[in-house]
Scaffold this motif. Structure first.
Motif, PDB file in Angstrom:
ATOM      1  N   ALA A 120       3.360   6.210  -2.856  1.00  0.00           N
ATOM      2  CA  ALA A 120       4.128   6.557  -4.009  1.00  0.00           C
ATOM      3  C   ALA A 120       4.194   7.024  -4.884  1.00  0.00           C
ATOM      4  N   LYS A 121       3.698   5.724  -5.963  1.00  0.00           N
ATOM      5  CA  LYS A 121       3.250   5.465  -7.200  1.00  0.00           C
ATOM      6  C   LYS A 121       2.760   6.890  -7.754  1.00  0.00           C
ATOM      7  N   ALA A 122       1.576   7.299  -7.205  1.00  0.00           N
ATOM      8  CA  ALA A 122      -0.140   7.978  -7.529  1.00  0.00           C
ATOM      9  C   ALA A 122       0.508   9.344  -6.843  1.00  0.00           C
ATOM     10  N   ALA A 123       1.177   9.217  -6.237  1.00  0.00           N
ATOM     11  CA  ALA A 123       2.064  10.569  -5.760  1.00  0.00           C
ATOM     12  C   ALA A 123       2.997  11.380  -7.008  1.00  0.00           C
ATOM     13  N   GLY A 124       3.395   9.980  -7.844  1.00  0.00           N
ATOM     14  CA  GLY A 124       4.244  10.456  -8.791  1.00  0.00           C
ATOM     15  C   GLY A 124       5.453  10.064  -8.610  1.00  0.00           C
ATOM     16  N   ALA A 125       5.934   9.074  -7.618  1.00  0.00           N
ATOM     17  CA  ALA A 125       7.397   9.024  -7.557  1.00  0.00           C
ATOM     18  C   ALA A 125       7.933   8.441  -8.954  1.00  0.00           C
ATOM     19  N   THR A 126       9.442   8.282  -8.820  1.00  0.00           N
ATOM     20  CA  THR A 126       9.402   7.788 -10.118  1.00  0.00           C
ATOM     21  C   THR A 126      10.318   5.908 -10.410  1.00  0.00           C
ATOM     22  N   LYS A 138       1.071  -1.568   0.568  1.00  0.00           N
ATOM     23  CA  LYS A 138      -0.330  -0.394  -0.335  1.00  0.00           C
ATOM     24  C   LYS A 138       0.606   1.427   0.173  1.00  0.00           C
ATOM     25  N   ASP A 139       2.155   0.745   0.378  1.00  0.00           N
ATOM     26  CA  ASP A 139       2.655   2.022   0.601  1.00  0.00           C
ATOM     27  C   ASP A 139       3.774   2.724  -0.886  1.00  0.00           C
TER      28      ASP A 139
END
Length: 128
Positions: A96-102, A91-92
């Protein structure tokens, strides 16, 4: 190698020191911040080739900074973001992916592993 600029935001001084030394040895120019609020301020003031954020920081988390970075007008909106975290839960990772982390790197990691990821993302950005 060009003097690529990296923003490194982590509240652990020892880890920040280690990563700054590792990256600076390779010729990267590092700007350090100890919390998410300061990271967001730096991201509004200057252009960086890459952003490294710790997931858990005071003031604003790395995920919050990343969400802000991707959704607000600023000079680093499209810069690659590496999120460092001790949280290995799916879930973390999804957050992170949803927030736009590469990229998402789980602690503990070796500085050389981070360096490889940094070089890969900077090369990819240079080829765009």
């Amino acid at each position: 190698m060009a003097n690529y600029k990296i923003l490194l935001a982590d509240d652990e001084a020892a880890l920040r020191f280690l990563l700054t030394e590792t990256l600076a040895d390779e010729g990267y120019v590092i700007t350090e911040t100890a919390d998410g609020k300061e990271a967001a301020e730096r991201l509004q003031e200057a252009v960086f080739d890459l952003v490294i954020l710790d997931y858990m920081m005071p003031e604003r988390t790395g995920v919050e900074v990343c969400e802000w970075l991707r959704s607000h007008d600023n000079p680093n909106r499209h810069a690659p973001v590496i999120l460092l975290t001790a949280k290995a839960l799916e879930k973390d990772r999804e957050r992170a992916k949803a927030a736009g982390a590469t990229r998402y790197i789980v602690k503990p990691f070796s500085p050389l592993q981070l360096l490889d990821t940094v070089e890969e993302l900077i090369r990819a950005g240079a080829n765009e």
